[in-house]
Design a protein around this motif. Sequence first.
Motif, PDB file in Angstrom:
ATOM      1  N   GLY A  99      -4.523  -3.390 -12.130  1.00 63.32           N
ATOM      2  CA  GLY A  99      -5.173  -1.811 -12.631  1.00 63.32           C
ATOM      3  C   GLY A  99      -4.954  -1.034 -11.599  1.00 63.32           C
ATOM      4  O   GLY A  99      -4.096  -1.314 -10.465  1.00 63.32           O
ATOM      5  N   GLY A 100      -5.784   0.206 -11.337  1.00 63.74           N
ATOM      6  CA  GLY A 100      -5.275   1.201 -10.266  1.00 63.74           C
ATOM      7  C   GLY A 100      -6.507   1.217  -9.565  1.00 63.74           C
ATOM      8  O   GLY A 100      -7.642   0.875  -9.825  1.00 63.74           O
ATOM      9  N   SER A 101      -6.390   1.376  -8.104  1.00 62.26           N
ATOM     10  CA  SER A 101      -7.277   1.414  -7.047  1.00 62.26           C
ATOM     11  C   SER A 101      -8.216   2.754  -7.172  1.00 62.26           C
ATOM     12  O   SER A 101      -7.719   3.868  -7.978  1.00 62.26           O
ATOM     13  N   GLU A 102      -9.234   2.874  -6.418  1.00 73.61           N
ATOM     14  CA  GLU A 102      -9.948   4.069  -6.154  1.00 73.61           C
ATOM     15  C   GLU A 102      -8.973   4.905  -5.343  1.00 73.61           C
ATOM     16  O   GLU A 102      -8.270   4.289  -4.703  1.00 73.61           O
ATOM     17  N   PRO A 103      -9.019   6.075  -5.585  1.00 74.88           N
ATOM     18  CA  PRO A 103      -8.087   6.931  -4.593  1.00 74.88           C
ATOM     19  C   PRO A 103      -8.459   6.590  -3.144  1.00 74.88           C
ATOM     20  O   PRO A 103      -9.613   6.684  -2.832  1.00 74.88           O
ATOM     21  N   PRO A 158     -13.178  -3.997 -10.054  1.00 76.33           N
ATOM     22  CA  PRO A 158     -12.865  -5.107 -11.206  1.00 76.33           C
ATOM     23  C   PRO A 158     -13.867  -4.868 -12.423  1.00 76.33           C
ATOM     24  O   PRO A 158     -15.095  -4.671 -12.134  1.00 76.33           O
ATOM     25  N   ARG A 162      -3.857   4.231  -5.250  1.00 74.17           N
ATOM     26  CA  ARG A 162      -3.834   5.767  -5.436  1.00 74.17           C
ATOM     27  C   ARG A 162      -4.173   6.568  -4.296  1.00 74.17           C
ATOM     28  O   ARG A 162      -4.945   6.165  -3.549  1.00 74.17           O
ATOM     29  N   VAL A 176      -8.790  -0.052   0.871  1.00 70.91           N
ATOM     30  CA  VAL A 176      -8.419   0.259  -0.477  1.00 70.91           C
ATOM     31  C   VAL A 176      -9.326  -0.428  -1.183  1.00 70.91           C
ATOM     32  O   VAL A 176      -9.914  -1.612  -1.127  1.00 70.91           O
ATOM     33  N   GLU A 177     -10.077   0.234  -2.265  1.00 69.35           N
ATOM     34  CA  GLU A 177     -11.126  -0.049  -2.928  1.00 69.35           C
ATOM     35  C   GLU A 177     -10.652  -0.326  -4.417  1.00 69.35           C
ATOM     36  O   GLU A 177      -9.862   0.429  -5.062  1.00 69.35           O
ATOM     37  N   PHE A 178     -11.004  -1.257  -5.148  1.00 65.00           N
ATOM     38  CA  PHE A 178     -10.796  -1.634  -6.492  1.00 65.00           C
ATOM     39  C   PHE A 178     -12.070  -1.932  -7.284  1.00 65.00           C
ATOM     40  O   PHE A 178     -12.880  -2.692  -6.721  1.00 65.00           O
ATOM     41  N   MET A 189      -2.311  -0.682  -8.237  1.00 65.50           N
ATOM     42  CA  MET A 189      -1.623   0.223  -7.995  1.00 65.50           C
ATOM     43  C   MET A 189      -2.362   0.960  -6.970  1.00 65.50           C
ATOM     44  O   MET A 189      -3.689   1.380  -7.433  1.00 65.50           O
ATOM     45  N   PHE A 237     -18.341  -2.563 -10.261  1.00 68.77           N
ATOM     46  CA  PHE A 237     -18.628  -1.552  -8.944  1.00 68.77           C
ATOM     47  C   PHE A 237     -17.046  -1.921  -8.140  1.00 68.77           C
ATOM     48  O   PHE A 237     -16.694  -3.027  -8.509  1.00 68.77           O
ATOM     49  N   ALA A 238     -16.980  -0.666  -7.348  1.00 66.37           N
ATOM     50  CA  ALA A 238     -15.909  -0.889  -6.724  1.00 66.37           C
ATOM     51  C   ALA A 238     -16.148  -2.047  -5.211  1.00 66.37           C
ATOM     52  O   ALA A 238     -17.042  -1.960  -4.715  1.00 66.37           O
ATOM     53  N   VAL A 239     -14.958  -2.627  -5.171  1.00 64.49           N
ATOM     54  CA  VAL A 239     -15.082  -3.485  -3.509  1.00 64.49           C
ATOM     55  C   VAL A 239     -13.962  -3.221  -2.910  1.00 64.49           C
ATOM     56  O   VAL A 239     -12.909  -2.941  -3.320  1.00 64.49           O
ATOM     57  N   GLU A 240     -14.031  -3.300  -1.630  1.00 65.20           N
ATOM     58  CA  GLU A 240     -12.743  -3.322  -0.619  1.00 65.20           C
ATOM     59  C   GLU A 240     -12.074  -4.734  -0.936  1.00 65.20           C
ATOM     60  O   GLU A 240     -12.648  -5.570  -0.921  1.00 65.20           O
ATOM     61  N   ILE A 241     -10.786  -4.396  -1.114  1.00 65.32           N
ATOM     62  CA  ILE A 241      -9.766  -5.492  -1.374  1.00 65.32           C
ATOM     63  C   ILE A 241      -9.041  -5.876  -0.033  1.00 65.32           C
ATOM     64  O   ILE A 241      -8.373  -6.618   0.021  1.00 65.32           O
TER      65      ILE A 241
END
Lengths: 149, 369
Positions: free
Chosen positions: B89-93, B245, A51, B241-243, A49, B250-254
């Motif tokens: 899941g949800g991404s970082e804004p 996992p 955001r 977009v970063e997520f 999703m 830590f967040a990675v660019e997807i």
Amino acid sequence: MPAFATEDRRRWMGVLAKAAPDEIATVWSSLAPTPDYALLRRPETGLVMVRGRIGGDGAPFNLGEMTVTRCSVRLAGGLVGHAWVAGRRTDHAERAAVLDALMQAPARRPAVEAAIAHLDSLQAARSDRAAREAAATRVDFFTMVRGEN
Amino acid sequence: MYVAVKGGEKAIDNAHRLMAEERRGDPAVPELGLDQIAEQLGLAVDRVMTEGSVHDRELAALAVKQAQGDLVEAVFLLRAYRTTLPRFGGSEPIDTAAMAIRRRISSAFKDLPGGQVLGPTYDYTHRLLDFTLAAEGTPEPAALAEQPVEAQMPRVADVLGHEGLIERSVEADGPANATAEEPPGDLTRQPLSFPAGRDLRLQNLARGDEGFLLALAYSSQRGYGNTHPFAGEIRMGDVTVEFAPEELGFAVEIGTITVTECQMINQFKGSKDVPPQFTRGYGLTFGQSERKAMAMALVDRSLRAGELGEDAVNPVQDEEFVLAHSDNVEASGFVQHLKLPHYVDFQSELELIRRLRAATPTADRETAE
């Protein structure tokens, strides 16, 4: 203690995810020797999703989902690689996961790092072109004042 | 009430075969490829991704092809497909301030830092049919400037916000670690209830039908509402977009997606707690969907009437009216279900009418006629 910084891994995983699938395929075919690995988690496509923020700078809200494919692999030596890649290309995710693992292997890293630097430069070139095409459309609006000569 | 019927399998099967043949059209004409749709009908693909609420150009192109270009049907197909996929899941804004700008304009600030960048736009075209497109040909290549646009361009609230003349979002002045808090409401998981938070309203509007939102936004401008808007800023471009996992921590660019953002700014006379200032309405869409983003921003601002102490007397300000009717998949389903056999229903109503007529004296009926 891994032989690399989290920030480095973040960067290379991002470059691998943002590469075009055929660019990843080119890197893959140049790998020598072909890596020996097992799938820890087979490539699987699902949704993340996306955001946004209210007003661009406020609390998060759900904009909509995007397709994402993930994969995890283990090299013969035990190093584990992960990939999270936008889209539904399972080959892209699997290869990116193997490349992530190879980047953690000191013996394999230099060659893979050079390939990733090349992918990064391709992405930078695309961005630069788009940014210069946009810049060519920059405009100055003049406010017309009536009665002036 | 709809009562199930049986039979008709052969006819339905043949009807679908006929539809497939008509969809293909004249076999002497080359078949459309998904790449052609994604590349050359890109704005249709963007609309289907936005309202279908799934960013995937290839899937949206397939939906457009399968629906013969019926975009509302294509949205339905994409929404149906998404239910077959797991949610990771949800991404970082996403950070629209860091957008790689392809278009960025303001009708309020002439000298916006970073400048006005028209980008690929239909604005200022004469809307004359271009018959050169009827013949195949290669367009003139786009012009290239020496210098790229700035990597960071301030958003409109950042330009006026420091003087307090424009409202800031609550979190803009505090730490922007919103993901640490509880996740935003998600109407794909919880049915919408009223009053809805602004997070749920924006999700609903982002998925909402462009035509419906456009008409509502128009109504608010024509007097059925109280907006005095300026297009403070419209920007379109690519965001990463970063997520984060679980296995990484830590967040990675997807990936990178194109989005359109609109900040409408509206005059606000102030209240006993708030000084006069500009307030904001917000629109955000996948792809290049500028009309949709602008309509969304106007409707978002209109729905804040209650919060800002304004009289909410018009349809566009009525949260339940707007949010409950914005979804074209739901609307289309409910309107089109009327096509399904209602024979039992109709039979009972027919009986009722007959009984009522039998109970009414004939003389009255003749007078009425």
